[in-house]
Design a protein around this motif. Structure first.
Motif, short mmCIF file in Angstrom:
data_model
loop_
_atom_site.label_atom_id
_atom_site.label_comp_id
_atom_site.label_asym_id
_atom_site.label_seq_id
_atom_site.Cartn_x
_atom_site.Cartn_y
_atom_site.Cartn_z
N GLN A 100 40.71 35.70 44.01
CA GLN A 100 40.76 35.41 42.58
C GLN A 100 39.51 35.89 41.86
N TRP B 98 39.23 39.92 37.09
CA TRP B 98 39.46 38.53 36.69
C TRP B 98 39.02 38.37 35.24
N ASP C 1 43.77 38.71 38.57
CA ASP C 1 44.54 37.66 37.90
C ASP C 1 45.99 38.11 37.80
#
Length: 465
Positions: free
Chosen positions: A144, A292, A148
């Protein structure tokens, strides 16, 4: 150039607030602790798999998406270090195809929870499971810290789209976009927006009046469950959303505060703070970059007044305000909550429309002569104690029927046991079911003077296996 020289020459970027918080949580949990912090992107492949071709495309993926090759340092930065993607192929045994597919899904789930170790790179790996000779499941696991839901779509397109990553090794603009975002947040405009959002959320209750039973026996476990709303309920909700010119996100958030929060008299007229992941990208450069970039934004849920329609209208305005400030991470806002001393968990709502959940069934790609289609996509948790999910038209796993709307809940770190997670999820699903059958323009949002009427014994949900 050797690996050490290549690493030294690679760009070094500052970590975001969200990345720093995530790294802290992983370190606190320890190497043996379980923590869902990976995004799993699955694809079904029907036909013979050209493994050499698949490996070539995966290697091209790292060159095209430099964020996936990040190596995180111990001083708040990460380097774009490149590397080659690991791909493991594993046969799945069992007496019949159905049992082998169940085993494959369990393996894929375990793979999605297996962490990347500190210093490991690239932060993407692949596993090819073969429950049948001509039917396979490819699971791509992305940390992560570097991906995303929006990134998941880009990765699938790179690997299997018309212009695969093998054909284009020109890197995306991740580094420039990342620096621009961090500079904006630290600059005068970002500071002003953060101050305004903190002021707007100052009276909101951040810790919800929920009293979960903690998991004292297995505090390191991750408890995650999903339910599918029956199709008539999903259709009715969507129709009412269109009629009221509202949004599915607003309805889901309202159902949480009406059906999940405990009926405490002194909170009925108090606004709540709810984290939600906003995965949208503001510029073309952001839209084309893997990373992300999604933020855990904070939405102020207003006090419960007026009709359902009037409350949704007010809530929609709050969502638009959060969208206008979507570059501000919720981690910078949570500490300003007025009720930080109160008990109860923080809550988040992760909403994935079909564009981010994988889209409706039917989209297909090619890998040589084999046909590739999206399978279920896992949801990255936020920094909240309890995450609630709403997925629109997620691609079905092989063993489950398709569902128009799927809801889920996740708790880790011992904040709630499995029974509590199941109870909260069913209360939320039951509230959505009741809302689907009511006239929103004439139904008071606090019908009966409290929240309890929103908790009927509705069971128009089905468990996903």
């Amino acid at each position: 150039m050797d690996n050490a020289a290549r690493l030294e020459a690679s760009p070094e970027l500052p970590n975001s607030v969200a990345q720093c918080e995530r790294i802290r949580r992983i370190a606190n949990r320890g190497p043996a602790g379980r923590l869902r912090h990976c995004l799993s992107v699955a694809a079904e492949i029907r036909g013979p798999v050209d493994e050499a071709e698949l490996r070539a495309r995966l290697d091209g993926l790292i060159a095209r998406r430099p964020a996936l090759g990040s190596m995180f340092t111990g001083h708040g930065t990460h380097r774009l270090a490149g590397g080659s993607t690991e791909l493991r192929r594993q046969a799945v045994t069992g007496p019949d195809a159905a049992s082998r597919w169940r085993a494959a899904i369990q393996i894929a789930d375990f793979e999605g929870r297996r962490p990347f170790f500190r210093g490991e790179h690239p932060l993407v790996r692949g596993m090819l499971l073969s429950p049948e000779d001509d039917h396979h499941l490819l699971v791509l696991t992305v940390d992560q810290l570097v991906g995303d839901s929006w990134s998941a779509n880009l990765i699938i397109g790179d690997l299997f789209g018309a212009g695969s990553a093998r054909d284009s090794r020109e890197p995306d603009g991740y580094a420039a976009v990342w620096r621009e975002r961090q500079d904006w947040l630290a600059g005068s405009e970002g500071t002003t927006v953060v101050t305004e959002r903190r002021r707007h959320l100052a009276d909101a209750r951040w810790r919800w009046p929920i009293h979960p039973d903690p998991d004292e026996d297995r505090p390191g476990d991750v408890h995650e469950q999903f339910l599918a709303l029956e199709d008539p309920v999903a259709a009715a909700l969507r129709a009412r959303v269109r009629q009221s010119r509202g949004s599915v996100l607003a309805v889901a958030a309202m159902a949480l505060v009406l059906g999940v929060a405990d009926d405490v008299a002194d909170t009925r007229d108090q606004p709540f703070a709810l984290l939600t992941t906003l995965a949208g990208r503001e510029t073309v450069a952001e839209q084309e970059a893997v990373g992300w970039f999604a933020t855990d934004a904070a939405i102020r849920l207003p006090a419960r007044r007026g009709t359902v329609h009037e409350y949704l209208t007010a809530l929609r305005g709050e969502i638009f305000a959060a969208l206008a400030a979507q570059r501000v991470p919720g981690e910078l806002l949570a500490a300003t909550a007025a009720d930080a001393h109160q008990a109860g968990p923080t809550c988040a709502l992760v909403y994935l429309p079909r564009e981010l959940s994988g889209g409706p069934p039917g989209g297909q790609y090619r890998l040589g002569t084999a046909v590739v289609s999206r399978a279920a996509v896992s949801v990255c948790p936020t920094g909240a104690d309890i995450d609630f999910y709403l997925l629109e038209d997620p691609p079905p796993m092989t063993s489950a029927p398709p569902a128009a709307l799927t809801v889920g809940a996740l708790a880790d770190g011992g904040v709630a046991d499995a029974r509590t997670v199941s109870s909260l999820l069913r209360r939320w699903a039951a509230t959505l079911t009741v809302l689907s059958g009511l006239p929103w323009s004439s139904t008071p949002v606090t019908e009966g003077g409290g929240l309890s009427p929103w908790r009927p014994g509705a069971r128009q949900v089905r468990r996903l296996t």
